[in-house]
Design a protein around this motif. Structure first.
Motif, PDB file in Angstrom:
ATOM      1  N   ILE A 115       0.877  -1.270   0.027  1.00 19.10           N
ATOM      2  CA  ILE A 115      -0.096  -0.169   0.116  1.00 19.10           C
ATOM      3  C   ILE A 115       0.937   1.195  -0.128  1.00 19.10           C
ATOM      4  CG2 ILE A 115      -1.621   1.171   1.331  1.00 19.10           C
ATOM      5  CD1 ILE A 115      -2.573  -1.432   2.469  1.00 19.10           C
ATOM      6  N   LEU A 116       0.735   2.105  -0.850  1.00 20.33           N
ATOM      7  CA  LEU A 116       1.511   3.355  -1.076  1.00 20.33           C
ATOM      8  C   LEU A 116       1.161   4.313   0.082  1.00 20.33           C
ATOM      9  CD1 LEU A 116       3.262   5.054  -2.982  1.00 20.33           C
ATOM     10  CD2 LEU A 116       1.178   6.230  -3.680  1.00 20.33           C
ATOM     11  N   ARG A 117       2.444   4.749   0.651  1.00 19.21           N
ATOM     12  CA  ARG A 117       2.487   5.517   1.689  1.00 19.21           C
ATOM     13  C   ARG A 117       3.120   6.944   1.307  1.00 19.21           C
ATOM     14  NH1 ARG A 117       3.867   1.132   6.356  1.00 19.21           N
ATOM     15  NH2 ARG A 117       5.737   0.944   5.022  1.00 19.21           N
ATOM     16  N   SER A 118       2.983   7.955   2.373  1.00 16.75           N
ATOM     17  CA  SER A 118       3.597   9.125   2.300  1.00 16.75           C
ATOM     18  C   SER A 118       5.171   8.812   3.007  1.00 16.75           C
ATOM     19  CB  SER A 118       3.052  10.323   2.882  1.00 16.75           C
ATOM     20  OG  SER A 118       1.505  10.184   2.440  1.00 16.75           O
ATOM     21  N   ALA A 119       5.882   9.902   2.776  1.00 19.94           N
ATOM     22  CA  ALA A 119       7.171   9.855   3.348  1.00 19.94           C
ATOM     23  C   ALA A 119       7.186   9.795   4.929  1.00 19.94           C
ATOM     24  CB  ALA A 119       8.144  10.699   2.995  1.00 19.94           C
ATOM     25  N   THR A 120       6.144  10.258   5.525  1.00 19.39           N
ATOM     26  CA  THR A 120       6.381  10.148   7.042  1.00 19.39           C
ATOM     27  C   THR A 120       4.743   9.968   7.510  1.00 19.39           C
ATOM     28  OG1 THR A 120       5.380  12.680   7.190  1.00 19.39           O
ATOM     29  CG2 THR A 120       7.712  11.787   7.112  1.00 19.39           C
ATOM     30  N   LEU A 121       4.616   9.336   8.512  1.00 23.09           N
ATOM     31  CA  LEU A 121       3.223   9.022   9.187  1.00 23.09           C
ATOM     32  C   LEU A 121       2.423  10.364   9.245  1.00 23.09           C
ATOM     33  CD1 LEU A 121       1.161   6.840  10.198  1.00 23.09           C
ATOM     34  CD2 LEU A 121       2.342   7.113  12.502  1.00 23.09           C
ATOM     35  N   PHE A 122       2.972  11.280   9.796  1.00 22.85           N
ATOM     36  CA  PHE A 122       2.637  12.603   9.893  1.00 22.85           C
ATOM     37  C   PHE A 122       1.846  13.200   8.640  1.00 22.85           C
ATOM     38  CE2 PHE A 122       2.870  17.231   9.382  1.00 22.85           C
ATOM     39  CZ  PHE A 122       1.885  17.728  10.397  1.00 22.85           C
ATOM     40  N   GLU A 123       2.537  13.046   7.339  1.00 28.52           N
ATOM     41  CA  GLU A 123       1.857  13.351   6.054  1.00 28.52           C
ATOM     42  C   GLU A 123       0.496  12.425   6.004  1.00 28.52           C
ATOM     43  OE1 GLU A 123       4.623  13.652   3.029  1.00 28.52           O
ATOM     44  OE2 GLU A 123       3.139  13.352   1.454  1.00 28.52           O
ATOM     45  N   ASP A 124       0.919  11.068   6.348  1.00 30.83           N
ATOM     46  CA  ASP A 124      -0.590  10.126   6.047  1.00 30.83           C
ATOM     47  C   ASP A 124      -1.536  10.548   7.049  1.00 30.83           C
ATOM     48  OD1 ASP A 124       0.656   8.411   4.110  1.00 30.83           O
ATOM     49  OD2 ASP A 124       1.676   7.312   5.515  1.00 30.83           O
ATOM     50  N   ILE A 125      -1.376  10.885   8.127  1.00 30.46           N
ATOM     51  CA  ILE A 125      -2.458  11.257   9.106  1.00 30.46           C
ATOM     52  C   ILE A 125      -3.115  12.345   8.705  1.00 30.46           C
ATOM     53  CG2 ILE A 125      -2.944  11.992  11.435  1.00 30.46           C
ATOM     54  CD1 ILE A 125      -0.757  10.279  12.429  1.00 30.46           C
ATOM     55  N   VAL A 126      -2.533  13.519   8.270  1.00 26.55           N
ATOM     56  CA  VAL A 126      -3.039  14.666   7.744  1.00 26.55           C
ATOM     57  C   VAL A 126      -3.788  14.530   6.520  1.00 26.55           C
ATOM     58  CG1 VAL A 126      -2.663  17.063   6.768  1.00 26.55           C
ATOM     59  CG2 VAL A 126      -1.220  16.305   8.666  1.00 26.55           C
TER      60      VAL A 126
END
Length: 294
Positions: A115-126
């Motif tokens: 599953i594609l994710r962002s560079a950081t979990l912070f970015e994924d949460i936002v």
DNA sequence: GGTAGACCTGGACGC
DNA sequence: GCGTCCAGGTCTACC
């Protein structure tokens, strides 16, 4: 500079990019049929903004980075791509289960499941908060606004911006976020999250790498303002915990069509449809071949 | 623990 | 043009 990230089969960059809509959100950029993507990233080492073009090669993926990067920066890019492409997820146990189910049996052959994710979990949460109670076009608009307004720009091309850091999103007050980025009632959620992460009060790296049981991790995610049941399940999926299903209106619709002849269903019906997959039920829901096109 | 009502924004739709 | 509805939900107050 160029670098190659070796990846063991089975792996398909296209499958990762197609895993959900993240590739359509800034600072990702890609065109169908999603055989490559670009990403603008602000490195933690040196805080420099870099621009990557990522494409598939025989050994794994090839990354072209604008400009020269030092050893620490290269290591950071490799680590971030490992996260983004979900390379540490062990799919072998799920493939064993999936091959017994006709609606999932395509997965191993097509190297689906990452599953594609962002560079950081912070970015994924936002970004996950930006998906709630809005049309997908609204999510694209709000994320683009955050990147354009608050993300640091690339020196070689000032039109490209990285996703803003927690400090950069904590800087504007709530009213500015609401007015400039048009986040609506989500503005205080993003502001508070950014402030808590920036101050160190909320350690997302610890959360992401924790070996806590999934229900306790879910509780920590639910404690973030703006993250409810759907968002928490979505984020658990992104960090490799697959025992909750992100149930939103889309989930209700596809499960209704697939298992109940289009009759209205409730969240409990979605759970029941995939209960037999146990700790993998989120994966079964996510990759189920609803339209028979796989 | 379960539920009703409010909540930003913008596109679709009917008039 | 204008008003209404609602979209890949969540929070708060109340029971």
């Amino acid at each position: 500079m160029d670098l190659t990230l070796p990846i063991e089969a089975p792996f398909s960059l296209q499958s990762v990019l197609r895993s959900h809509g993240w590739v359509q959100l800034a600072p990702f950029s890609a065109e169908t049929p999603y055989e490559a993507f670009t990403y603008t990233d602000q490195l933690a080492h040196g805080a420099r903004v870099t621009f990557w073009t990522v494409q598939s090669v025989e050994e794994g993926v090839h990354v072209a980075v604008k400009g020269e990067v030092n050893t620490l920066e290269e290591a950071e890019i490799r680590a971030k791509l490992t996260r983004m492409l979900d390379l540490e997820r062990d799919l072998a146990p799920f493939y064993t289960i999936a091959e017994q189910e006709p609606k999932l049996s395509y997965m191993a052959e097509r190297a689906r499941g990452r599953i594609l994710r962002s560079a950081t979990l912070f970015e994924d949460i936002v970004k996950t908060i930006m998906t709630t109670n809005t049309a997908w076009s609204g999510t694209i608009r709000m994320v683009q606004a955050l990147v354009d307004l608050y993300g640091r720009s690339l020196a070689e091309d000032p039109t490209r911006h990285a996703f803003p850091t927690p400090a950069e999103l904590a800087a504007p007050d709530v009213e500015t976020l609401r007015r400039q980025a048009k986040l609506g009632y989500r503005a205080p959620y993003v502001s508070e999250l950014a402030r808590r992460v920036d101050s160190g009060e909320l350690d997302l790296h610890a959360l992401e790498t924790s070996d806590l049981p999934t229900p306790l991790l879910r509780k920590q995610l639910l404690a973030i303002k703006g993250v409810g049941a759907y968002a928490a399940a979505n984020l658990l999926m992104l960090i490799g915990r697959t025992d909750y299903i992100p149930i939103d209106s889309y989930a209700l619709k596809v499960v209704s069509d697939e298992f109940h002849d289009g009759r209205p269903v409730k969240p409990a019906d979605v759970e029941a449809a995939f209960e037999r997959f146990g700790e993998w039920k989120g994966m079964a829901f996510w990759f189920w071949d609803y339209d028979g096109e796989e």
